[in-house]
Write an enzyme that holds these catalytic residues in place. Structure first.
Site, PDB file in Angstrom:
ATOM      1  N   LEU A  50       0.897  -1.163   0.000  1.00 59.92           N
ATOM      2  CA  LEU A  50       0.000   0.000   0.000  1.00 59.92           C
ATOM      3  C   LEU A  50       0.926   1.199   0.000  1.00 59.92           C
ATOM      4  O   LEU A  50       1.544   1.492   1.025  1.00 59.92           O
ATOM      5  CB  LEU A  50      -0.874   0.023   1.259  1.00 59.92           C
ATOM      6  CG  LEU A  50      -1.602  -1.271   1.659  1.00 59.92           C
ATOM      7  CD1 LEU A  50      -2.443  -1.034   2.915  1.00 59.92           C
ATOM      8  CD2 LEU A  50      -2.469  -1.780   0.513  1.00 59.92           C
ATOM      9  N   CYS A  54       3.459  10.336  -2.454  1.00 61.88           N
ATOM     10  CA  CYS A  54       4.444  11.305  -1.994  1.00 61.88           C
ATOM     11  C   CYS A  54       5.034  11.929  -3.256  1.00 61.88           C
ATOM     12  O   CYS A  54       5.994  11.398  -3.816  1.00 61.88           O
ATOM     13  CB  CYS A  54       5.529  10.614  -1.153  1.00 61.88           C
ATOM     14  SG  CYS A  54       6.825  11.765  -0.634  1.00 61.88           S
ATOM     15  N   ASP A 126      -0.951  11.338  11.728  1.00 57.81           N
ATOM     16  CA  ASP A 126      -1.199  10.528  10.531  1.00 57.81           C
ATOM     17  C   ASP A 126      -2.693  10.514  10.288  1.00 57.81           C
ATOM     18  O   ASP A 126      -3.448   9.973  11.096  1.00 57.81           O
ATOM     19  CB  ASP A 126      -0.650   9.103  10.766  1.00 57.81           C
ATOM     20  CG  ASP A 126      -0.631   8.269   9.498  1.00 57.81           C
ATOM     21  OD1 ASP A 126      -1.359   8.606   8.541  1.00 57.81           O
ATOM     22  OD2 ASP A 126       0.111   7.270   9.463  1.00 57.81           O
ATOM     23  N   ARG A 128      -4.236   9.232   7.590  1.00 56.34           N
ATOM     24  CA  ARG A 128      -4.609   8.328   6.499  1.00 56.34           C
ATOM     25  C   ARG A 128      -5.775   7.410   6.861  1.00 56.34           C
ATOM     26  O   ARG A 128      -5.924   7.001   7.993  1.00 56.34           O
ATOM     27  CB  ARG A 128      -3.400   7.475   6.071  1.00 56.34           C
ATOM     28  CG  ARG A 128      -2.432   8.250   5.220  1.00 56.34           C
ATOM     29  CD  ARG A 128      -1.191   7.443   4.924  1.00 56.34           C
ATOM     30  NE  ARG A 128      -0.345   7.314   6.092  1.00 56.34           N
ATOM     31  CZ  ARG A 128       0.823   6.697   6.087  1.00 56.34           C
ATOM     32  NH1 ARG A 128       1.265   6.140   4.974  1.00 56.34           N
ATOM     33  NH2 ARG A 128       1.536   6.627   7.185  1.00 56.34           N
TER      34      ARG A 128
HETATM   35  N1  LIG Z   1       2.653  15.214   6.893  1.00 58.34           N
HETATM   36  C1  LIG Z   1       3.793  14.718   6.442  1.00 58.34           C
HETATM   37  N2  LIG Z   1       3.729  13.695   5.564  1.00 58.34           N
HETATM   38  C2  LIG Z   1       4.886  13.189   5.130  1.00 58.34           C
HETATM   39  C3  LIG Z   1       6.132  13.690   5.529  1.00 58.34           C
HETATM   40  N3  LIG Z   1       7.093  12.986   4.909  1.00 58.34           N
HETATM   41  C4  LIG Z   1       6.450  12.074   4.143  1.00 58.34           C
HETATM   42  N4  LIG Z   1       5.126  12.188   4.269  1.00 58.34           N
HETATM   43  C5  LIG Z   1       4.063  11.375   3.683  1.00 58.34           C
HETATM   44  O1  LIG Z   1       4.072  10.153   4.355  1.00 58.34           O
HETATM   45  C6  LIG Z   1       3.491   9.152   3.526  1.00 58.34           C
HETATM   46  C7  LIG Z   1       4.375   7.923   3.602  1.00 58.34           C
HETATM   47  O2  LIG Z   1       4.302   7.477   4.914  1.00 58.34           O
HETATM   48  P1  LIG Z   1       5.506   6.951   5.731  1.00 58.34           P
HETATM   49  O3  LIG Z   1       5.233   7.270   7.159  1.00 58.34           O
HETATM   50  O4  LIG Z   1       6.800   7.441   5.141  1.00 58.34           O
HETATM   51  O5  LIG Z   1       5.528   5.418   5.541  1.00 58.34           O
HETATM   52  P2  LIG Z   1       4.312   4.429   5.681  1.00 58.34           P
HETATM   53  O6  LIG Z   1       3.577   4.455   4.400  1.00 58.34           O
HETATM   54  O7  LIG Z   1       3.512   4.740   6.912  1.00 58.34           O
HETATM   55  O8  LIG Z   1       5.011   3.056   5.999  1.00 58.34           O
HETATM   56  P3  LIG Z   1       5.787   2.080   5.033  1.00 58.34           P
HETATM   57  O9  LIG Z   1       4.747   1.153   4.463  1.00 58.34           O
HETATM   58  O10 LIG Z   1       6.732   1.363   5.916  1.00 58.34           O
HETATM   59  O11 LIG Z   1       6.443   2.912   3.982  1.00 58.34           O
HETATM   60  C8  LIG Z   1       3.353   9.771   2.148  1.00 58.34           C
HETATM   61  O12 LIG Z   1       1.995  10.137   1.970  1.00 58.34           O
HETATM   62  C9  LIG Z   1       4.225  11.020   2.242  1.00 58.34           C
HETATM   63  O13 LIG Z   1       3.758  12.061   1.413  1.00 58.34           O
HETATM   64  C10 LIG Z   1       6.155  14.761   6.453  1.00 58.34           C
HETATM   65  O14 LIG Z   1       7.202  15.236   6.878  1.00 58.34           O
HETATM   66  N5  LIG Z   1       4.967  15.254   6.868  1.00 58.34           N
HETATM   67 ZN   LIG Z   2       7.917  10.689   0.935  1.00 54.68          ZN
END
Ligand SMILES: Nc1nc2c(ncn2[C@@H]2O[C@H](COP(=O)(O)OP(=O)(O)OP(=O)(O)O)[C@@H](O)[C@H]2O)c(=O)[nH]1
Ligand SMILES: [Zn+2]
Length: 208
Positions: A50, A54, A126, A128
């Site tokens: 998933l 970004c 978060d 999401r």
């Molecule tokens: N609000 C915010 N979002 C971020 C930042 N850096 C990356 N993102 C967003 O974080 C999302 C990715 O989430 P991550 O926390 O990096 O990883 P994850 O999807 O939870 O976990 P993995 O499956 O292990 O990659 C994407 O939607 C990015 O745009 C930030 O500094 N602030």
């Molecule tokens: Zn990113």
């Protein structure tokens, strides 16, 4: 939740020729994409990811995060397995959107971590929602996944929606001097499972 399938086409990539399936989430107006490779509707657990949108990491080569590296690693892993699925979810900035992510980056440039920056802007760490995954996976005939992630919340969300997560496959890549703090915050505040090797690498990098 009404998620409507729109169309499917081929998507040739440097890693293999995927099939691209487009979906519309009518509740939000967001357009989501699934990439599949091989036969995924035979009931056996499918290697899957998933991937949260970004723009900066996936398309603009940003080193502030690990997203672009994870996207490539996931597609390569699916290609190596000859079978798999990647949901590209339009949840930019953990759900706060691109412009707010840039506002959060500005606060991070001034010293905040990713969680503090979100909170100062009035958002949760978060935001999401993974509710769209189930109807997308159902459409593709997928009921069980070997999920490539370091985020236990994704595992929980999928299992809560009735998709079986047969295995969690760690996806640790893309470490660089610009994303050390980001990764440390993910492990320390957001519960991401970044293994000891990875943490060791972070520490070694920050000493160097
Ligand atoms: N609000 C915010 N979002 C971020 C930042 N850096 C990356 N993102 C967003 O974080 C999302 C990715 O989430 P991550 O926390 O990096 O990883 P994850 O999807 O939870 O976990 P993995 O499956 O292990 O990659 C994407 O939607 C990015 O745009 C930030 O500094 N602030
Ligand atoms: Zn990113």
């Amino acid at each position: 939740m009404s998620v409507v399938f729109a169309a499917a086409s081929k998507l040739p990539t440097p890693f293999g020729v995927f099939t691209m399936h487009g979906f519309l989430d009518e509740a939000t107006g967001k357009e989501h994409v699934a990439l599949t490779l091989g036969k995924v509707d035979d009931g056996a657990p499918v290697l899957g990811r998933l991937h949260s949108e970004c723009l900066t990491g996936d398309a603009l080569f940003s080193l502030r995060c690990d997203c672009g590296f994870q996207l490539e690693a996931a597609l390569r892993a699916i290609a190596a397995e000859g079978r798999g699925v990647l949901l590209y979810l339009r949840q930019e900035g953990r759900g706060i959107g691109l412009l707010n992510k840039i506002r959060a980056y500005k606060l991070q440039d001034a010293g905040a971590d990713t969680v503090e920056a979100n909170e100062r802007l009035g958002f949760r760490a978060d935001q999401r929602d993974y509710g769209i995954c189930k109807p997308m996976l159902e459409h593709l005939g997928i009921s069980a996944i070997k999920l490539m992630t370091n985020n236990p919340r994704k595992v929980k969300a999928l299992e809560g929606s009735g998709i079986r997560v047969a295995e969690r496959v760690p996806l640790q890549t893309g470490l660089n001097p610009h994303n050390q703090k980001y990764l440390q915050t993910k492990a320390g505040k957001l519960g991401h499972l970044l293994g000891s090797l990875h943490q060791g690498e972070v520490e070694a990098e920050s000493e160097g």
